[in-house]
Structures are given as structure tokens and as C-alpha cells.
Design an enzyme around this catalytic site. Sequence first.
Site, mmCIF file in Angstrom:
data_model
loop_
_atom_site.group_PDB
_atom_site.id
_atom_site.type_symbol
_atom_site.label_atom_id
_atom_site.label_comp_id
_atom_site.label_asym_id
_atom_site.label_seq_id
_atom_site.Cartn_x
_atom_site.Cartn_y
_atom_site.Cartn_z
ATOM 1 N N ASN A 223 7.969 -17.559 -3.060
ATOM 2 C CA ASN A 223 8.900 -16.452 -3.316
ATOM 3 C C ASN A 223 10.059 -16.502 -2.323
ATOM 4 O O ASN A 223 10.106 -17.379 -1.458
ATOM 5 C CB ASN A 223 8.161 -15.109 -3.258
ATOM 6 C CG ASN A 223 7.518 -14.895 -1.903
ATOM 7 O OD1 ASN A 223 8.197 -14.807 -0.893
ATOM 8 N ND2 ASN A 223 6.190 -14.836 -1.879
ATOM 9 N N ALA A 289 4.087 -10.432 5.774
ATOM 10 C CA ALA A 289 4.198 -11.603 4.902
ATOM 11 C C ALA A 289 4.222 -11.214 3.432
ATOM 12 O O ALA A 289 3.540 -10.275 3.021
ATOM 13 C CB ALA A 289 3.040 -12.558 5.172
ATOM 14 N N ASP A 293 0.377 -13.602 -4.674
ATOM 15 C CA ASP A 293 -0.809 -12.924 -5.198
ATOM 16 C C ASP A 293 -1.800 -13.905 -5.820
ATOM 17 O O ASP A 293 -2.996 -13.671 -5.812
ATOM 18 C CB ASP A 293 -0.395 -11.885 -6.248
ATOM 19 C CG ASP A 293 0.305 -10.702 -5.603
ATOM 20 O OD1 ASP A 293 -0.045 -10.383 -4.438
ATOM 21 O OD2 ASP A 293 1.210 -10.110 -6.230
ATOM 22 N N LYS A 303 0.898 -36.267 -8.661
ATOM 23 C CA LYS A 303 2.013 -35.561 -9.300
ATOM 24 C C LYS A 303 1.749 -35.398 -10.792
ATOM 25 O O LYS A 303 1.411 -36.383 -11.474
ATOM 26 C CB LYS A 303 3.291 -36.366 -9.066
ATOM 27 C CG LYS A 303 4.522 -35.665 -9.524
ATOM 28 C CD LYS A 303 5.770 -36.472 -9.224
ATOM 29 C CE LYS A 303 6.949 -35.848 -9.923
ATOM 30 N NZ LYS A 303 8.121 -36.717 -9.903
ATOM 31 N N PRO A 319 -6.826 -14.144 -1.651
ATOM 32 C CA PRO A 319 -7.426 -13.043 -0.890
ATOM 33 C C PRO A 319 -6.332 -12.114 -0.393
ATOM 34 O O PRO A 319 -5.204 -12.548 -0.149
ATOM 35 C CB PRO A 319 -8.089 -13.767 0.295
ATOM 36 C CG PRO A 319 -7.368 -15.069 0.409
ATOM 37 C CD PRO A 319 -6.941 -15.436 -0.986
ATOM 38 N N ASP A 320 -6.637 -10.832 -0.275
ATOM 39 C CA ASP A 320 -5.684 -9.889 0.309
ATOM 40 C C ASP A 320 -5.924 -9.911 1.814
ATOM 41 O O ASP A 320 -6.958 -9.432 2.308
ATOM 42 C CB ASP A 320 -5.891 -8.483 -0.263
ATOM 43 C CG ASP A 320 -4.761 -7.553 0.147
ATOM 44 O OD1 ASP A 320 -4.449 -7.506 1.357
ATOM 45 O OD2 ASP A 320 -4.185 -6.884 -0.735
ATOM 46 N N LYS A 351 -1.173 2.291 -1.457
ATOM 47 C CA LYS A 351 -1.598 1.055 -0.770
ATOM 48 C C LYS A 351 -2.183 1.359 0.600
ATOM 49 O O LYS A 351 -3.099 0.676 1.058
ATOM 50 C CB LYS A 351 -0.399 0.119 -0.609
ATOM 51 C CG LYS A 351 -0.153 -0.688 -1.847
ATOM 52 C CD LYS A 351 1.015 -1.608 -1.707
ATOM 53 C CE LYS A 351 1.406 -2.076 -3.101
ATOM 54 N NZ LYS A 351 2.665 -2.793 -3.128
ATOM 55 N N LYS A 355 -5.833 -0.179 0.912
ATOM 56 C CA LYS A 355 -6.043 -1.310 1.832
ATOM 57 C C LYS A 355 -6.601 -0.844 3.178
ATOM 58 O O LYS A 355 -6.713 -1.646 4.101
ATOM 59 C CB LYS A 355 -4.717 -2.055 2.028
ATOM 60 C CG LYS A 355 -4.189 -2.691 0.750
ATOM 61 C CD LYS A 355 -2.967 -3.573 1.019
ATOM 62 C CE LYS A 355 -2.340 -4.013 -0.293
ATOM 63 N NZ LYS A 355 -2.060 -5.454 -0.329
HETATM 64 O O1 C5P Z 1 -0.214 -5.376 -2.590
HETATM 65 P P1 C5P Z 1 1.072 -5.750 -1.966
HETATM 66 O O2 C5P Z 1 1.359 -7.219 -1.973
HETATM 67 O O3 C5P Z 1 2.235 -4.956 -2.435
HETATM 68 O O4 C5P Z 1 0.875 -5.301 -0.432
HETATM 69 C C1 C5P Z 1 1.806 -5.576 0.544
HETATM 70 C C2 C5P Z 1 1.150 -5.601 1.897
HETATM 71 O O5 C5P Z 1 -0.078 -6.303 1.875
HETATM 72 C C3 C5P Z 1 1.990 -6.330 2.900
HETATM 73 O O6 C5P Z 1 1.706 -5.784 4.151
HETATM 74 C C4 C5P Z 1 1.461 -7.751 2.760
HETATM 75 O O7 C5P Z 1 1.740 -8.527 3.924
HETATM 76 C C5 C5P Z 1 -0.007 -7.540 2.570
HETATM 77 N N1 C5P Z 1 -0.675 -8.548 1.745
HETATM 78 C C6 C5P Z 1 -1.612 -9.397 2.311
HETATM 79 N N2 C5P Z 1 -2.272 -10.310 1.527
HETATM 80 C C7 C5P Z 1 -2.017 -10.397 0.211
HETATM 81 C C8 C5P Z 1 -1.068 -9.554 -0.384
HETATM 82 C C9 C5P Z 1 -0.415 -8.644 0.411
HETATM 83 O O8 C5P Z 1 -1.854 -9.307 3.514
HETATM 84 N N3 C5P Z 1 -2.662 -11.287 -0.507
#
Ligand code: C5P
Length: 421
Positions: A223, A289, A293, A303, A319-320, A351, A355
Site C-alpha cells: 500500500n 504501520a 490485511d 516468477k 495476523p493483527d 477499534k 483490539k
Molecule cells: O483494523 P485496522 O487496520 O484499521 O487497524 C489499524 C490499527 O491496527 C493500526 O494501529 C495498525 O497499525 C494496526 N494493525 C496491526 N496489524 C494488522 C492490521 C492493523 O497491527 N494486521
Amino acid sequence: MSFDLSVIPNKNIVLAVTGGIAAYKSAILVRRLKDVGFNVRVVMTQGAQAFITPLTFQALSGNPVHTELLNPEAEAGMGHIELARWADLLLVAPASCNTLAKFAAGLADDLLSTLYLATKSPVWVAPAMNQQMWAAKATQRNLNTLVQDGVHVIMPDAGSQACGDVGLGRMPEPEDLARQVTEYFHKAQRAIAEKFGMLAGKHVVVTAGPTREAMDPVRYISNHSTGKMGFALAAACYAAGAKVTLIAGPVSLDTPNGVRRMNVSSAVQMLDISMQMLDEGCDIFIATAAVADYRVAEVAEHKIKKAGDELNVSLIKNPDIVATIAQQQKRPFMVGFAAETRNVEEYAAGKLVAKKLDMIACNDVSRADIGFASDENAMIVFFAEQYHMQKRDLEKASKQEIAQQLVEAIHDALHHEIEPV
Ligand code: C5P
């Protein structure tokens, strides 16, 4: 430590120029010191004026040059005692052997020798002279006395001299002197921040930039995140006295001074390093960061070749990172970010809860004037319910200023009485 020429605000240097051919280098030294943001006032001895004119230094420093001790007109401007108090550093460059002798003996028969006795600020001397004069017993004896009196001596370089001799006695280059002076003030600033800064004694981990999710050895999904906000935050946390680790995705930004940087590419790598940081001991975790997703389910070993009209790539959820860290038993103070295009406050507040964050900073990325690639930002900050803290509106400002305000918000939350959850 890396050397950062970032501006040092409001520090005053009295540069004293004495009689020696190296005086011409001091003109450039004034420029280099001004580049870093120092206020510079120049004092010249009689001897110095035989080599270079006060007008040169007046033009370069932007201040009148001080040459006389007992000149009522000059004293009416900024007298010698006032000048001695104004200085945060008295830098004598070049320092002739005559000046060194006067300092060592405690004479006060001209402006510079009087200033030397009258100032409480640190005194640095950069001796420059013929190699034989440098080696002379009297010069070395005087230098020893000055060192014992607490004067910092910048050793001369060796090499060919204007007089034709070869040996020790050349004044270091202006860039080198300016670097040494800047480093000295940076170190002093750091020592104060480590003791009294808002985040003194804390280890802060910041994630920044995008992640790159490989499809094959040459292609990836990513991105537009530039990492600017995260890098500004890392710098602001360091300035507030913290030890800072910056886990950076692929961005083209210089590492802020004093910050430990760990480069990663994918979300999985970013999580791995984040978990390692937790083991190391982390007090505050700031997730700026823009983590992808999804990642490609199966990364091709070679390739991918052009074939039919369509290519289907299967993606799986990443992973989040911030949510994973927040679930750990020994969790740090957790700060998240939310970039939204609509219902900004509502989504951000959601969020914060989902989170399990302590604080979230959100911005409206549909506004063209702030966010992603911009140098400015505007944010709203929410705190978890148990802090009982009002949301904060951070009005549009440079990312550096916003970072500073976020550091204040973190500090305030850390010092807030919270109700156990
Ligand atoms: O869910 P979203 O991406 O909008 O959430 C944003 C927040 O979550 C930011 O602080 C981002 O750095 C963190 N994030 C993360 N890991 C992911 C997705 C988002 O730490 N996979």
C-alpha cells in the site's frame, strides 16, 4: 551513535578567533554553526584582525563583532560580562599559543582573556600553530594547566602547514569542529531527556510503514503508506527520553537520531519482531504501520508466467499485530491508529475496544490535505474507558507537532489513575 544535523534551537556560541592563519577557516565555521541553528557571536583578538576583518564575521554571524574590552560604545551594546553570561559555549578557534598562555596564567588584559575568566560556560580551545610552537615545552605546560582547569582541548590535526612545515598544529576542518560542538549539545540534551523527559526510562516500540506481501520472487501486494507518522513518533519518543525501537516496513526514510531500527518486509515478520521486543521488555507499543490485511496463500517459488486472461490469487488473513500484542499477559501500554474515510470517530472507538487498546489516534484520510503522503496531519485521540479521559482534538499541524502531542497524550494517560478492569 549516528550524527544528526538536526537543528539545535536557542543555544549560544561565542566563537573567539585569535591570531593565526587558520582564522580563515573560522569564517566557514560560523556558517556551519549557523546551519545547525546556533546563535553565534564572534570575539576577535588584535592578532586575529591582522588575518581577517571583523566585517567578514559580522556578515556571517549576523551580529556585531566584539573586539575591545574598554570601548564604551561596544560595552553599551553587549558588555563583556553580559557576553560571558550569554554564552552556552566559549569556543576559541584558532587558539594561538599566546592566548593559551594568557588563559593558563589568568591574565585579563583584553576582551577574550577577560571573557575566559568571566564565563561559567564550558570553554573549548582548538589550538592551531606551527608544529615547533605546538611542541614547545611552555605550550604543552600551558595546555596541561588548561586541561586541569577543565578546558576541553580539541587536538590539532597533523599535516602540511601554511609555513611550509609538516607536523601537528593544523586546526581541524570547520565541518569537523561544528560536528563535535553539535554532538556535545545533543549528548547534553539526551542526558537531560533521559532523566527528566516525559518518557524517561521507557522502552517504546513503534511499527511503521507498509508491509509487502510476496506473490512470487518479483511481485508483491502493498500500500501507499510512507511511514512518516511512525518515524516522527519514534523521533518524538526519543526526544522525550525513551529508548526507541522502530520496526519499519519498506520505506525510504532516514532513521531518526538515536533510534534502533529493525527492517521487515511482511506482516508475519513484523509480528515476529514485535513479539521479540515484548520478550526484551516493552513499556509502550505504538502501531502506526499500515499492515496488509491479507497475504498470498501460496507464494510461488518461481516468477508466475503470463498465461490465460485471468489470474486468480487466493489470499489469507494476516495476523493483527496490535491486537495480538494487546492479548499478551505482560502487555505494554497499547496505542493504535485508525485511518478512516467515513464515520471516523465511531469506527475508531470501535477499534479501541475490539483490539483492547489503551489509546487510539484516528484521522480522516478522505481529506486531501492530511494523512498518508502528506507532511501534515490532524487527529482525534480516544482513551480506553477505564482512563476516564476526554477525547483530544489535535488540530492540523506538521507530523512532528502531532507526534509531540501524541507523546503528551501517552504520558498523561500513563500518569492517570485508572480503574481496574
Ligand atoms: O483494523 P485496522 O487496520 O484499521 O487497524 C489499524 C490499527 O491496527 C493500526 O494501529 C495498525 O497499525 C494496526 N494493525 C496491526 N496489524 C494488522 C492490521 C492493523 O497491527 N494486521
